[in-house]
Design an enzyme around this catalytic site. Structure first.
Site, PDB file in Angstrom:
ATOM      1  N   SER A 138     -25.739  36.487 -20.158  1.00  0.00           N
ATOM      2  CA  SER A 138     -24.811  37.657 -20.319  1.00  0.00           C
ATOM      3  C   SER A 138     -25.451  38.892 -20.522  1.00  0.00           C
ATOM      4  O   SER A 138     -26.382  39.423 -19.663  1.00  0.00           O
ATOM      5  CB  SER A 138     -23.802  37.212 -21.317  1.00  0.00           C
ATOM      6  OG  SER A 138     -22.726  38.209 -21.442  1.00  0.00           O
ATOM      7  N   ASP A 180     -16.295  32.494 -13.822  1.00  0.00           N
ATOM      8  CA  ASP A 180     -16.453  33.156 -14.786  1.00  0.00           C
ATOM      9  C   ASP A 180     -15.423  34.446 -14.906  1.00  0.00           C
ATOM     10  O   ASP A 180     -15.453  35.415 -14.273  1.00  0.00           O
ATOM     11  CB  ASP A 180     -18.136  33.921 -14.674  1.00  0.00           C
ATOM     12  CG  ASP A 180     -18.512  34.366 -15.872  1.00  0.00           C
ATOM     13  OD1 ASP A 180     -17.801  34.898 -16.798  1.00  0.00           O
ATOM     14  OD2 ASP A 180     -19.923  34.458 -16.001  1.00  0.00           O
ATOM     15  N   HIS A 218     -18.260  31.199 -18.264  1.00  0.00           N
ATOM     16  CA  HIS A 218     -19.298  32.120 -18.702  1.00  0.00           C
ATOM     17  C   HIS A 218     -20.221  31.225 -19.503  1.00  0.00           C
ATOM     18  O   HIS A 218     -21.443  31.541 -19.731  1.00  0.00           O
ATOM     19  CB  HIS A 218     -18.757  33.258 -19.367  1.00  0.00           C
ATOM     20  CG  HIS A 218     -19.661  34.340 -19.573  1.00  0.00           C
ATOM     21  ND1 HIS A 218     -20.051  35.248 -18.612  1.00  0.00           N
ATOM     22  CD2 HIS A 218     -20.045  34.943 -20.686  1.00  0.00           C
ATOM     23  CE1 HIS A 218     -20.987  36.025 -19.130  1.00  0.00           C
ATOM     24  NE2 HIS A 218     -21.075  35.983 -20.508  1.00  0.00           N
TER      25      HIS A 218
END
Length: 272
Positions: free
Chosen positions: A95, A223, A252
Site C-alpha cells: 500500500s 482491491d 487490499h
C-alpha cells in the site's frame, strides 16, 4: 524492541528475525510491523532475514508532529537500512509502503537493493492532473480527511470487510477483521491524516520508469482501497521488465487472505 534514531531525532521501532539475505518489509498506511505476521515465519524458515519497520506515528515508534511527507519517510527507511548495514536487500512494500519503497530508490539508489516487490501498492500517482487524467480529484482527498476528523473509527469500521474482500469468500475471520481495525485505530490520528495526504499527492511515475532491479507487482482485482485500474496495472506498465500478478479474488489485505500465494510469489522473486 530495538530502536534507531532518524535525522530529526525521531526514534523508530523495528524488528529483526532470522539470518541470510535480508528482506525489508514496509507496512501499509495505518498499520505497523505486526501486519507481516503471515510472512515472517515463512521466510525465516526459508533461510532469510526479515526486517520490519514501524514508520513514524505507527506501532511502537515515536509520534512526532512532522516528517510524514514521502521524502522523509523514504529517508527513514534508508536510515534503518544504513543502521543495520543491509545489502542485497529485497524491499517489499504494501500500500503506502510501496510508495516509500519507490521513493527510497529515487533518493538513495539501488546500490543496496537487489529486488523489489510492490504489493497492493498505492502507485503510481493518485491525484488527477492535466497529465494524469486517470487520477482522483483533490476534493476526494480532503473529503476523506474531513471524515477522519469527524469520526475516524467509523470510517475504518465501514471499510474493514472490504479491505479483505470477504464478500468473495476470502478467509478473514471476524477476529482478524477486528484486529486489523484496532491496529489502524492505534495509529496516531495526526499521522493517519498526514500520511494519507502525502500518499495522495506523491507522483512516482518517473521513479518507477527508472527501476532496473527485478521487480514484482502484485495486486488484487477486487482491491477497494487501491483500485487496480488506477494503481497495479498502471504501475506494471511503468516498471521496465517487471513481473505482474493479479489475484482475481484479492482485496487490499493480500498479506493475510492470500498469504500462501503471496509468499510463494515473493519467494520466486527472491530466489531470482
Amino acid at each position: 524492541m530495538p530502536y534507531f534514531e532518524t535525522a530529526d531525532g525521531t526514534r523508530l521501532a523495528y524488528e529483526d528475525y532470522g539470518t541470510g539475505k535480508p528482506i525489508v518489509f514496509v507496512a501499509s498506511w495505518a498499520l505497523g510491523a505486526d501486519m507481516w505476521e503471515y510472512q515472517v515465519p515463512f521466510f525465516v524458515e526459508q533461510g532469510y532475514r526479515c526486517v520490519l519497520l514501524d514508520r513514524r506515528g505507527h506501532g511502537r515508534s515515536d509520534r512526532p508532529s512532522g516528517g510524514y511527507d514521502i521524502d522523509t519517510r523514504a529517508d527513514d527507511l534508508a536510515t534503518l537500512v544504513e543502521h543495520l548495514d543491509l545489502r542485497e536487500i529485497t524491499l517489499v512494500g504494501h500500500s503506502a509502503g510501496g510508495g516509500e519503497v519507490a521513493r527510497y530508490l529515487v533518493r538513495h539508489g539501488e546500490e543496496r537493493v537487489s529486488r523489489v516487490a510492490f504489493v497492493s501498492a498505492v502507485l503510481p500517482f493518485l491525484k488527477r492532473t492535466d497529465d494524469n487524467p486517470q487520477g482522483a480529484p483533490e476534493m476526494l482527498c480532503e473529503a476523506v480527511i474531513a471524515r477522519f476528523r469527524k469520526n475516524r473509527p467509523k470510517w475504518f469500521a465501514q471499510r474493514a470487510q472490504g479491505f479483505y474482500a470477504t464478500h468473495l469468500g476470502n478467509d478473514a475471520s471476524p477476529a482478524l477483521v477486528d484486529l486489523t481495525l484496532r491496529r489502524c485505530l492505534d495509529t496516531a490520528p495526526w499521522a493517519t491524516i498526514e500520511v494519507w495526504r502525502s500518499t495522495f499527492h506523491a507522483d512516482h511515475r518517473e521513479g518507477l520508469r527508472a527501476i532496473t532491479v527485478p521487480t514484482l507487482v502484485v495486486h488484487g482485482t477486487a482491491d477497494q482501497s487501491a483500485i487496480v485500474e488506477m494503481t497495479g496495472r498502471r504501475t506494471a506498465q511503468l516498471v521496465p521488465g517487471c513481473v505482474y500478478k493479479e489475484y482475481p479474488t484479492g482485496g487490499h489485505g493480500l498479506f493475510a487472505t492470500h498469504s500462501e500465494q503471496l509468499n510463494n510469489d515473493i519467494l520466486d522473486l527472491v530466489k531470482g
